[in-house]
Design an enzyme around this catalytic site. Structure first.
Site, PDB file in Angstrom:
ATOM      1  N   PRO A 120       0.883  -1.009  -0.075  1.00 41.64           N
ATOM      2  CA  PRO A 120      -0.028  -0.143  -0.022  1.00 41.64           C
ATOM      3  C   PRO A 120       0.885   1.351   0.117  1.00 41.64           C
ATOM      4  O   PRO A 120       1.919   1.420   0.680  1.00 41.64           O
ATOM      5  CB  PRO A 120      -0.806  -0.315   1.073  1.00 41.64           C
ATOM      6  CG  PRO A 120      -0.869  -1.351   1.714  1.00 41.64           C
ATOM      7  CD  PRO A 120       0.279  -2.137   0.938  1.00 41.64           C
ATOM      8  N   CYS A 121       0.551   2.381  -0.920  1.00 39.91           N
ATOM      9  CA  CYS A 121       1.372   3.351  -1.190  1.00 39.91           C
ATOM     10  C   CYS A 121       0.895   4.751  -0.433  1.00 39.91           C
ATOM     11  O   CYS A 121       1.792   5.560  -0.814  1.00 39.91           O
ATOM     12  CB  CYS A 121       1.434   3.562  -2.686  1.00 39.91           C
ATOM     13  SG  CYS A 121      -0.009   3.656  -3.509  1.00 39.91           S
ATOM     14  N   PRO A 122      -0.149   4.775  -0.049  1.00 41.62           N
ATOM     15  CA  PRO A 122      -0.589   6.126   0.606  1.00 41.62           C
ATOM     16  C   PRO A 122       0.691   6.789   1.205  1.00 41.62           C
ATOM     17  O   PRO A 122       0.733   8.414   1.360  1.00 41.62           O
ATOM     18  CB  PRO A 122      -1.804   6.076   1.257  1.00 41.62           C
ATOM     19  CG  PRO A 122      -2.464   4.878   0.815  1.00 41.62           C
ATOM     20  CD  PRO A 122      -1.302   4.008   0.207  1.00 41.62           C
ATOM     21  N   ASP A 123       1.222   6.246   2.065  1.00 39.76           N
ATOM     22  CA  ASP A 123       2.471   6.860   3.121  1.00 39.76           C
ATOM     23  C   ASP A 123       3.593   7.388   2.168  1.00 39.76           C
ATOM     24  O   ASP A 123       4.512   7.987   2.775  1.00 39.76           O
ATOM     25  CB  ASP A 123       2.693   5.807   4.122  1.00 39.76           C
ATOM     26  CG  ASP A 123       1.505   5.635   5.268  1.00 39.76           C
ATOM     27  OD1 ASP A 123       0.843   6.586   5.577  1.00 39.76           O
ATOM     28  OD2 ASP A 123       1.656   4.474   5.590  1.00 39.76           O
ATOM     29  N   PHE A 124       3.457   7.048   0.943  1.00 37.75           N
ATOM     30  CA  PHE A 124       4.721   7.528   0.259  1.00 37.75           C
ATOM     31  C   PHE A 124       4.224   8.466  -0.920  1.00 37.75           C
ATOM     32  O   PHE A 124       5.082   8.996  -1.989  1.00 37.75           O
ATOM     33  CB  PHE A 124       5.513   6.428  -0.578  1.00 37.75           C
ATOM     34  CG  PHE A 124       6.038   5.442   0.315  1.00 37.75           C
ATOM     35  CD1 PHE A 124       6.960   5.892   1.102  1.00 37.75           C
ATOM     36  CD2 PHE A 124       5.578   4.311   0.630  1.00 37.75           C
ATOM     37  CE1 PHE A 124       7.499   4.974   2.153  1.00 37.75           C
ATOM     38  CE2 PHE A 124       6.004   3.242   1.546  1.00 37.75           C
ATOM     39  CZ  PHE A 124       7.228   3.549   2.332  1.00 37.75           C
TER      40      PHE A 124
END
Length: 379
Positions: A106-110
């Site tokens: 999952p990519c939201p934190d980047f």
């Protein structure tokens, strides 16, 4: 200087390979990354997805597309399943000598448009767990897909470099590159970083002359027909909404345009998910010009331009070029280059359908990467 692998000119005319190299899939989601590998002859033998609706979407879409029943193998969080359990479920005690691992944590934190918490975010930490599982299971190769913020933001790049050092310490040779789906024939401006690694023992056995720490060794896919697509052609800007006579500008490849993907669906409901659409409720549906996509939300696509990144689960609203409505799920699937055989189940909430599609890797991009791995590794 890096060498690239020119992708095949017409995959529709090329038979699917039948080598069936086994693949373990993490953060499987809609299964578009899996589907790209399946189209290149790889065989997904184990998959993992924590979100229940994504699992149901995967089961429906992949089963319809592959022509046989497919379900997610394990629905637990990657944090809660160790390498021994994964190996037992995937291989039933008979681990093959050659297999691969693919996944996009999952990519939201980047993401610049997301939380940007990086390694300290709940999702960001999953990237490290994914790397741990790779090092523990020791596949011959792996693919790690994520947003461009992982390499374009300083603190995130440092985190990635630390993960790469961990992989290299476990005898993996690692390379990474930012790819844009648009430059590989997808009608969407979607940049994603692909990290590819191969086991040093395998590389040594095949006399590749590589060692951990080497860079620019992998032949990532390239398609000369679409190289530099964003600046190569004079893309149209905006037009008043409702203009009927709006011909395609000369020279622009139709298959890179929104209309090339969805034009035949404007008044059709023959395909599954063609009627799955949120009802119009704002006057913006009739006011926003065709091609006005610079704002955060309520972006009206231009029929003769590529789509911005499909991010339907992040509060974005993408409007149909010529109609007073949002895109349908089928149109979103087309923009993600998914085959028409892929469909999401009737009982799935509409918001989850769009989130499932928006989170996925475009199928054509996934296949291009899978093709490069197959050719590079001689499969």
């Amino acid at each position: 200087m890096r060498e690239y692998l020119n992708v095949l000119p017409d995959w529709d005319a090329v038979p699917m390979p039948h080598h069936e190299t086994p693949i373990l899939s993490f953060f499987t989601g809609a299964g578009f990354l899996d589907l790209g590998f399946e189209q290149e002859g790889f065989k997904v033998i184990w998959s993992n997805e924590y979100e229940e609706w994504f699992r149901k979407g995967y089961a429906c879409g992949m089963s319809k597309t592959l022509g046989h029943s497919v379900e997610i193998s394990n629905g637990s969080s990657i944090v809660d399943i160790g390498p021994n359990q994964i190996a037992q479920e995937a291989f039933n005690g008979a681990r093959p000598p050659f297999f691969g691992i693919v996944g996009g944590p999952p990519c939201p934190d980047f993401s610049i448009g997301g939380k940007n918490k990086g390694e300290h975010g709940v999702n960001g930490r999953l990237s490290e767990v994914y790397v741990d599982r790779i090092c523990e299971l020791r596949p011959a190769f792996f693919v790690f897909e994520n947003v461009k913020g992982l390499v374009n933001t300083g603190k995130h790049l440092e985190y990635l470099k630390r993960l790469i050092r961990q992989l290299e310490g476990n005898q993996y040779i690692v390379d990474y590159l930012l790819l844009n789906a648009l430059e590989l024939g997808v009608p969407q401006d979607r940049e994603r970083v692909f990290i590819v690694g191969i086991n040093h023992k395998w590389a040594r056995a095949h006399h590749l002359g590589l060692k951990p720490g080497d860079r620019e060794w992998f032949r990532y896919p390239k398609d000369e027909r679409y190289r530099g697509a964003k600046t190569r052609w004079a893309w149209p800007s905006t037009s008043p909404f409702g203009v009927v006579d709006n011909p395609r500008p000369e020279g622009i490849p139709e298959n890179l345009t929104v209309w090339g993907a969805i034009g035949d669906l404007a008044n059709s409901s023959d395909l599954p998910n063609s009627c799955d659409c949120f009802r119009p409720y704002s006057k913006k549906f009739s006011e926003i010009p065709e091609g006005a996509t610079s704002q955060k939300s309520f972006k009206r696509l231009h029929r003769w331009r590529y789509s911005p990144t499909a991010a339907y689960g992040n509060n974005e609203v993408h409007l149909h070029p010529t109609l007073q409505r949002r895109l349908t799920v089928r149109e979103a699937l087309r923009i993600q280059s998914a085959p028409d055989s892929y469909c999401l189940p009737d009982g799935m909430p509409l918001s989850y359908k769009f989130k499932t599609v928006g989170n996925a890797v475009p199928v054509r991009l996934a296949r291009a990467v899978a093709h490069s791995i197959r050719i590079y590794m001689g499969l």
